[in-house]
Design an enzyme around this catalytic site. Structure first.
Site, PDB file in Angstrom:
ATOM      1  N   HIS A 128       1.006  -1.254   0.012  1.00 29.50           N
ATOM      2  CA  HIS A 128       0.202   0.004  -0.058  1.00 29.50           C
ATOM      3  C   HIS A 128       0.956   1.190  -0.023  1.00 29.50           C
ATOM      4  O   HIS A 128       1.983   1.227   0.577  1.00 29.50           O
ATOM      5  CB  HIS A 128      -0.786  -0.052   1.284  1.00 29.50           C
ATOM      6  CG  HIS A 128      -1.919   1.050   1.400  1.00 29.50           C
ATOM      7  ND1 HIS A 128      -1.687   2.285   1.892  1.00 29.50           N
ATOM      8  CD2 HIS A 128      -3.310   1.135   1.269  1.00 29.50           C
ATOM      9  CE1 HIS A 128      -2.659   3.031   1.733  1.00 29.50           C
ATOM     10  NE2 HIS A 128      -3.850   2.198   1.484  1.00 29.50           N
ATOM     11  N   ASP A 205       2.933  -4.263   7.969  1.00 31.66           N
ATOM     12  CA  ASP A 205       1.709  -3.770   8.079  1.00 31.66           C
ATOM     13  C   ASP A 205       0.704  -4.709   8.248  1.00 31.66           C
ATOM     14  O   ASP A 205       0.263  -5.549   7.075  1.00 31.66           O
ATOM     15  CB  ASP A 205       1.835  -3.019   6.726  1.00 31.66           C
ATOM     16  CG  ASP A 205       0.394  -2.221   6.490  1.00 31.66           C
ATOM     17  OD1 ASP A 205      -0.452  -2.362   7.377  1.00 31.66           O
ATOM     18  OD2 ASP A 205       0.235  -1.581   5.334  1.00 31.66           O
ATOM     19  N   GLN A 208      -4.500  -5.188   7.047  1.00 34.22           N
ATOM     20  CA  GLN A 208      -5.429  -6.086   6.520  1.00 34.22           C
ATOM     21  C   GLN A 208      -5.682  -7.203   7.054  1.00 34.22           C
ATOM     22  O   GLN A 208      -6.399  -8.266   6.473  1.00 34.22           O
ATOM     23  CB  GLN A 208      -5.467  -6.087   4.797  1.00 34.22           C
ATOM     24  CG  GLN A 208      -5.428  -4.926   4.027  1.00 34.22           C
ATOM     25  CD  GLN A 208      -7.033  -4.331   4.122  1.00 34.22           C
ATOM     26  OE1 GLN A 208      -8.088  -5.005   4.188  1.00 34.22           O
ATOM     27  NE2 GLN A 208      -7.260  -3.042   3.634  1.00 34.22           N
ATOM     28  N   LYS A 231     -10.797  -1.083   9.912  1.00 33.57           N
ATOM     29  CA  LYS A 231     -10.778  -2.024   9.159  1.00 33.57           C
ATOM     30  C   LYS A 231     -11.043  -3.120  10.001  1.00 33.57           C
ATOM     31  O   LYS A 231     -11.136  -4.537   9.602  1.00 33.57           O
ATOM     32  CB  LYS A 231      -9.511  -2.240   8.372  1.00 33.57           C
ATOM     33  CG  LYS A 231      -8.766  -1.156   7.818  1.00 33.57           C
ATOM     34  CD  LYS A 231      -8.738  -1.134   6.277  1.00 33.57           C
ATOM     35  CE  LYS A 231      -7.927   0.037   5.639  1.00 33.57           C
ATOM     36  NZ  LYS A 231      -8.226   0.235   4.439  1.00 33.57           N
ATOM     37  N   CYS A 368      -4.744   2.094  -3.875  1.00 32.62           N
ATOM     38  CA  CYS A 368      -3.519   2.674  -3.314  1.00 32.62           C
ATOM     39  C   CYS A 368      -2.515   2.025  -3.279  1.00 32.62           C
ATOM     40  O   CYS A 368      -1.754   1.796  -2.473  1.00 32.62           O
ATOM     41  CB  CYS A 368      -3.844   3.046  -1.753  1.00 32.62           C
ATOM     42  SG  CYS A 368      -4.974   4.123  -1.516  1.00 32.62           S
TER      43      CYS A 368
HETATM   44  N1  PLP Z   1      -1.825  -0.508   4.773  1.00 29.97           N
HETATM   45  C1  PLP Z   1      -2.687  -1.159   4.201  1.00 29.97           C
HETATM   46  C2  PLP Z   1      -2.445  -2.712   3.828  1.00 29.97           C
HETATM   47  C3  PLP Z   1      -3.969  -0.537   3.818  1.00 29.97           C
HETATM   48  O1  PLP Z   1      -4.886  -1.381   3.417  1.00 29.97           O
HETATM   49  C4  PLP Z   1      -4.256   0.598   4.351  1.00 29.97           C
HETATM   50  C5  PLP Z   1      -5.748   1.343   4.089  1.00 29.97           C
HETATM   51  O2  PLP Z   1      -6.335   0.923   3.109  1.00 29.97           O
HETATM   52  C6  PLP Z   1      -3.329   1.307   5.063  1.00 29.97           C
HETATM   53  C7  PLP Z   1      -2.189   0.787   5.266  1.00 29.97           C
HETATM   54  C8  PLP Z   1      -3.498   2.792   5.514  1.00 29.97           C
HETATM   55  O3  PLP Z   1      -4.490   2.774   6.365  1.00 29.97           O
HETATM   56  P1  PLP Z   1      -5.130   4.083   7.039  1.00 29.97           P
HETATM   57  O4  PLP Z   1      -5.603   4.722   5.885  1.00 29.97           O
HETATM   58  O5  PLP Z   1      -6.260   3.579   8.079  1.00 29.97           O
HETATM   59  O6  PLP Z   1      -3.945   4.731   7.752  1.00 29.97           O
END
Ligand code: PLP
Length: 566
Positions: A128, A205, A208, A231, A368
């Site tokens: 992401h 990270d 998900q 999420k 993204c």
């Molecule tokens: N990392 C992953 C894998 C994501 O799916 C997302 C959001 O879609 C993020 C980071 C960023 O999350 P946030 O927008 O809640 O900070």
């Protein structure tokens, strides 16, 4: 994790905990976009309302009993999260506003305290943006190398090659536990173990992952683990950074002020120990209470969640596999219940628009993860992301709608019954033109979109040489290019897009504006005009509806022309 094929039928026993599905005021929406954000638990809504209605106080500051009670509950949430991810101590749990801020906090701290020139940072090709850009920017500033672990043609991590990239010059490996765009579960245990061998730090990270997989950071032995509350059935604006305590002690504070300060004079300041050291300013108190409640729910229902999700995912794969034009992306064995796909000959944007008209909420585009799409050589996918509150009926509705939409988008032009339209961009148009008229006369959404797609055929396609960064319009989930120029005092517009619907929308806009002077274009209320055609929706600021970016580009051009002619 191997997705086991469960024999029991998917039910919706967990749906009752989510008010979204019982709200009779809502049109029934088939919500298949949980990877963007999940629906919220009633208990999360309740605790939020209760805090604002009955217990609004600040935490860690006042000594009155109300403040003390809420502070205790606030800290209790930290313990819930500690147990949720198997951390050694609640002091290793830091509240942030989301995974993005958690990663930025670590990146900024490591940049100041750990990284040195020549180090390399390793990420994967499916990250992401939140797990790419902070590292990329720091690498550029500190002269570090940003390296990318490769994926195969389906988007699955090439493990052997990736492991070979972890060497003694690797300072950090930052990788998603689960890909948000593809749903793949990455073999992070093996990657962390290799990173340990060479003394590299690891950041996972888990945004998900946490609502779908049981996570134990001590067993994983990662150094940092990050995720967001929204999420995992919890509130927006709250996130978690887990870090090993000794590392957190070494990192400098991220922001300054509030309860992160221990002692301050005009000459000198000392800071609190972690976690407060990283929590500057008044925190998101309801967010913290809400994420605590959400994590408890997931822990209590973990097995049920897993069975439901596995069954739903299997049904989804079965539904998609029988459609010949569908190409699945990602790992369909080691996956959470998220599936990305493309449809041969069909733009993902068009599918999303038509699915939306049938009340099916999916996400399309790059999710993204633009570098991932570039690596796969596609401009986006359609992503169905499920959660245990979905049911079989949701997937049946989706499957039926998908087939209808694909049929509509692939039916040949001769099947589209319509009055032929001719469109001469050099002529000044009447205020109501044939395309606009036909769209107005359409009796249903399907007819409107048929007319739009036909209108798109009258658009003179932009030659490839003009599809450049200058003509690209950003802000739409579909690729769009437009050229504006003045010919004999009148504006001439040209454009293109892989999306039939966007090409139709361009034709409508061009029909209304072509032949006008720049000044006339600026006086023309395009938004009102599109609303009269019931196309106003496409002007929304949402990325998926990027016609407003097209209109802005035309207006910008006309403003420049008007200024130059003064
Ligand atoms: N990392 C992953 C894998 C994501 O799916 C997302 C959001 O879609 C993020 C980071 C960023 O999350 P946030 O927008 O809640 O900070």
């Amino acid at each position: 994790m191997l997705i086991k094929l469960m024999s029991s039928k998917s039910s919706n026993t967990l749906r009752q905990y989510f008010p979204f599905f019982s709200n009779s005021r809502l049109e029934r929406c088939v919500y298949l976009d949980s990877a963007a954000t999940s629906q919220k638990l009633q208990t999360v809504v309740d605790i939020t309302q209760q805090y604002y209605q009955e217990r609004t106080v600040n935490v860690h500051r006042s000594s009155h009993h109300l403040a003390a009670n809420v502070t205790e509950q606030f800290e209790q949430s930290r313990k819930h999260i500690q147990h949720f991810i198997g951390a050694k101590s609640h002091k290793e749990i830091i509240w942030t506003k989301g995974a993005t801020e958690s990663i930025n906090l670590v990146a900024s701290g490591l940049a100041k305290s750990v990284f040195k020139a020549g180090d390399s940072i390793l990420i994967s090709a499916m990250e992401h943006h939140a797990n790419i850009v902070p590292w990329q920017q720091i690498a550029q500033t500190l002269n570090l190398q940003l390296q990318v672990m490769p994926i195969d043609i389906n988007g699955v991590l090439k493990l052997e090659e990736s492991l070979q990239m972890i060497t003694f010059s690797t300072a950090l490996v930052a990788i998603g536990h689960v890909s948000n765009a593809l749903g793949n579960i990455n073999p992070i245990e093996t990657i962390i173990a290799k990173a340990k061998e060479v003394g590299a730090l690891t950041l996972i990270d888990g945004t998900q992952a946490v609502s779908h997989l049981t996570v134990n950071v001590q067993q994983l032995d990662c150094d940092f683990y990050v995720f967001s509350g929204h999420k995992m059935f919890g509130p927006t604006g709250i996130g978690v950074l887990y870090g090993k305590y000794d590392l957190l002690e070494q990192l400098p504070p991220y922001q300054l002020g509030g309860e992160m300060i221990k002692q301050v004079s005009f000459a000198h300041t000392t800071f609190q120990a972690p976690p407060l050291k990283f929590e500057a300013g008044t925190p998101n108190i309801v967010g913290v209470l809400g994420i605590g409640v959400a994590s408890e729910f997931i822990q209590q229902h973990r097995n049920e969640l897993l069975v439901l999700e596995n069954n739903l995912y299997k049904q989804l794969l079965d539904t998609l596999s029988v459609i010949p034009q569908v190409r699945l992306w990602g790992d369909i064995v080691n996956s959470i219940c998220v599936q990305s796909f493309t449809v041969q000959g069909v733009s993902h944007y068009d599918l999303a628009v038509l699915l939306d008209k049938r009340n099916i909420a999916v996400r399309v585009g790059h999710h993204c993860a633009m570098p991932l799409m570039q690596t796969l050589g596609i401009d986006g996918t359609i992503r169905v992301s499920l959660a245990a509150y979905n049911n079989s009926a949701d997937i049946n509705s989706f499957g039926q709608a998908l087939t209808e939409c694909i049929n509509l988008l692939t039916e040949s032009a001769t099947q589209i019954k319509t009055v032929a339209t001719s469109f001469d961009s050099n002529q000044i148009k009447r205020s109501l033109t044939p395309i606009a008229e036909l769209i107005k006369q359409a009796k249903s959404w399907d007819q409107t979109y048929r007319q739009l797609m036909l209108a798109g055929k009258s658009l003179v396609r932009l030659k490839d040489q003009y599809k450049t960064e200058t003509s690209a319009v950003h802000g739409c989930e579909s690729q769009v290019w437009i050229r504006c120029f003045i010919n004999e005092g009148s504006i001439v517009l040209e454009g293109d897009s892989p999306s039939k619907i966007v090409r139709g929308l361009l034709a409508v806009v061009f029909e209304a504006l072509s032949g006008k002077t720049a000044h006339q274009v600026l006086m023309f209320n395009l938004a009102d005009y599109l609303k009269t055609l019931h196309l106003g929706k496409h002007l929304s600021q949402s990325r998926g509806n990027g016609l407003s970016a097209v209109v802005d580009k035309i207006i910008e051009y006309c403003q420049l022309q008007s200024t130059n002619s003064i």
